[in-house]
Motif scaffolding. Structure first.
Motif, PDB file in Angstrom:
ATOM      1  N   ALA A  19       1.175  -0.851  -0.286  1.00  0.00           N
ATOM      2  CA  ALA A  19      -0.234   0.304  -0.057  1.00  0.00           C
ATOM      3  C   ALA A  19       0.860   1.537   0.440  1.00  0.00           C
ATOM      4  O   ALA A  19       1.105   2.270  -0.356  1.00  0.00           O
ATOM      5  CB  ALA A  19      -0.942  -0.165   1.336  1.00  0.00           C
ATOM      6  N   PHE A  20       1.865   1.616   0.928  1.00  0.00           N
ATOM      7  CA  PHE A  20       2.998   2.838   1.081  1.00  0.00           C
ATOM      8  C   PHE A  20       3.575   2.700  -0.436  1.00  0.00           C
ATOM      9  O   PHE A  20       3.941   3.591  -0.640  1.00  0.00           O
ATOM     10  CB  PHE A  20       3.836   1.698   1.806  1.00  0.00           C
ATOM     11  CG  PHE A  20       5.004   3.460   1.834  1.00  0.00           C
ATOM     12  CD1 PHE A  20       4.700   4.939   2.089  1.00  0.00           C
ATOM     13  CD2 PHE A  20       6.087   2.983   0.829  1.00  0.00           C
ATOM     14  CE1 PHE A  20       6.251   5.352   2.576  1.00  0.00           C
ATOM     15  CE2 PHE A  20       7.552   3.841   1.090  1.00  0.00           C
ATOM     16  CZ  PHE A  20       6.805   5.178   2.095  1.00  0.00           C
ATOM     17  N   LEU A  21       4.020   1.535  -1.190  1.00  0.00           N
ATOM     18  CA  LEU A  21       4.987   0.999  -2.398  1.00  0.00           C
ATOM     19  C   LEU A  21       3.679   1.922  -3.723  1.00  0.00           C
ATOM     20  O   LEU A  21       3.860   3.162  -4.346  1.00  0.00           O
ATOM     21  CB  LEU A  21       4.965  -0.048  -2.850  1.00  0.00           C
ATOM     22  CG  LEU A  21       6.434   0.081  -2.455  1.00  0.00           C
ATOM     23  CD1 LEU A  21       7.746  -0.894  -2.287  1.00  0.00           C
ATOM     24  CD2 LEU A  21       7.369   0.812  -2.227  1.00  0.00           C
ATOM     25  N   PHE A  23       0.941   4.287  -3.306  1.00  0.00           N
ATOM     26  CA  PHE A  23       0.545   5.222  -3.186  1.00  0.00           C
ATOM     27  C   PHE A  23       1.878   6.763  -2.932  1.00  0.00           C
ATOM     28  O   PHE A  23       1.333   7.437  -3.882  1.00  0.00           O
ATOM     29  CB  PHE A  23       0.218   5.778  -1.212  1.00  0.00           C
ATOM     30  CG  PHE A  23      -0.005   7.017  -0.966  1.00  0.00           C
ATOM     31  CD1 PHE A  23      -1.103   7.170  -1.514  1.00  0.00           C
ATOM     32  CD2 PHE A  23       0.693   8.178  -0.568  1.00  0.00           C
ATOM     33  CE1 PHE A  23      -1.795   9.058  -1.996  1.00  0.00           C
ATOM     34  CE2 PHE A  23       0.419   9.450  -0.500  1.00  0.00           C
ATOM     35  CZ  PHE A  23      -1.029   9.479  -1.104  1.00  0.00           C
ATOM     36  N   PHE A  24       3.166   6.091  -2.743  1.00  0.00           N
ATOM     37  CA  PHE A  24       4.039   6.618  -2.993  1.00  0.00           C
ATOM     38  C   PHE A  24       5.108   7.060  -3.342  1.00  0.00           C
ATOM     39  O   PHE A  24       5.895   7.341  -4.315  1.00  0.00           O
ATOM     40  CB  PHE A  24       4.519   6.715  -1.083  1.00  0.00           C
ATOM     41  CG  PHE A  24       3.363   7.627  -0.014  1.00  0.00           C
ATOM     42  CD1 PHE A  24       4.071   8.235   0.537  1.00  0.00           C
ATOM     43  CD2 PHE A  24       3.636   6.778   0.667  1.00  0.00           C
ATOM     44  CE1 PHE A  24       3.621   8.997   1.455  1.00  0.00           C
ATOM     45  CE2 PHE A  24       2.323   7.051   2.189  1.00  0.00           C
ATOM     46  CZ  PHE A  24       2.365   8.169   2.230  1.00  0.00           C
ATOM     47  N   ALA A  25       5.451   5.234  -3.676  1.00  0.00           N
ATOM     48  CA  ALA A  25       6.250   5.073  -4.857  1.00  0.00           C
ATOM     49  C   ALA A  25       5.927   4.595  -6.368  1.00  0.00           C
ATOM     50  O   ALA A  25       6.825   4.453  -8.157  1.00  0.00           O
ATOM     51  CB  ALA A  25       7.372   3.897  -4.340  1.00  0.00           C
ATOM     52  N   THR A  26       4.831   5.456  -6.349  1.00  0.00           N
ATOM     53  CA  THR A  26       4.123   5.322  -8.477  1.00  0.00           C
ATOM     54  C   THR A  26       5.426   6.207  -9.068  1.00  0.00           C
ATOM     55  O   THR A  26       4.883   7.321  -8.603  1.00  0.00           O
ATOM     56  CB  THR A  26       2.745   5.613  -8.170  1.00  0.00           C
ATOM     57  OG1 THR A  26       2.173   4.164  -6.815  1.00  0.00           O
ATOM     58  CG2 THR A  26       2.215   5.349  -9.611  1.00  0.00           C
ATOM     59  N   MET A  65       5.653   7.360   8.089  1.00  0.00           N
ATOM     60  CA  MET A  65       4.310   6.595   8.314  1.00  0.00           C
ATOM     61  C   MET A  65       4.057   5.498   8.482  1.00  0.00           C
ATOM     62  O   MET A  65       2.682   6.007   9.929  1.00  0.00           O
ATOM     63  CB  MET A  65       3.892   6.197   6.675  1.00  0.00           C
ATOM     64  CG  MET A  65       2.320   5.900   6.028  1.00  0.00           C
ATOM     65  SD  MET A  65       2.334   5.049   4.685  1.00  0.00           S
ATOM     66  CE  MET A  65       2.272   3.633   5.052  1.00  0.00           C
ATOM     67  N   MET A  66       4.359   5.023   9.464  1.00  0.00           N
ATOM     68  CA  MET A  66       3.729   4.055  10.113  1.00  0.00           C
ATOM     69  C   MET A  66       3.838   4.811  11.697  1.00  0.00           C
ATOM     70  O   MET A  66       3.129   4.185  12.189  1.00  0.00           O
ATOM     71  CB  MET A  66       5.405   2.750  10.149  1.00  0.00           C
ATOM     72  CG  MET A  66       4.549   1.943   9.049  1.00  0.00           C
ATOM     73  SD  MET A  66       3.042   0.950   9.049  1.00  0.00           S
ATOM     74  CE  MET A  66       2.372   2.007   7.598  1.00  0.00           C
TER      75      MET A  66
END
Length: 111
Positions: A19-21, A23-26, A65-66
């Motif tokens: 989920a992080f990737l 949102f943040f690494a696209t 984020m965590m």
């Protein structure tokens, strides 16, 4: 029992990383533009990048984020004008449960 618990922790970790990737690494997507909202000025985007740690390496961003999600429970953004998200969601849970229970009761009466 502990094996299943360990598996659950690994699955939850994997889901959070994916989920992080997303949102943040696209590639080609700027998360600061999503957070700041449409028509945000360049100064606002720079401020968002700094405030949310988006100018740091990805592992540091994930850690921040965590930390915001589980430790401080602070997911504020410029879009929601500083409203804390997690307490609002937790506050809505009892109301949602009541509505769900009422719908189940009405469903039983309709049969």
């Amino acid at each position: 029992m502990s094996f299943r618990l360990g598996q659950m922790v690994l699955v939850m970790f994997g889901i959070s990383v994916v989920a992080f990737l997303i949102f943040f690494a696209t590639p080609g997507a700027d998360p600061s533009a999503r957070i700041a909202g449409r028509n945000a000025s360049q100064e606002t985007l720079v401020q968002v990048r700094h405030d949310f740690g988006l100018d740091r390496p990805l592992p540091v961003q994930y850690g921040l984020m965590m930390n915001r999600l589980f430790v401080s429970r602070d997911l504020t953004s410029f879009v929601n004008r500083g409203q804390r998200v997690i307490p609002a969601v937790i506050g809505a849970i009892p109301l949602r449960c009541r509505w769900s229970a009422a719908r189940r009761c009405c469903g039983c009466w309709a049969d």
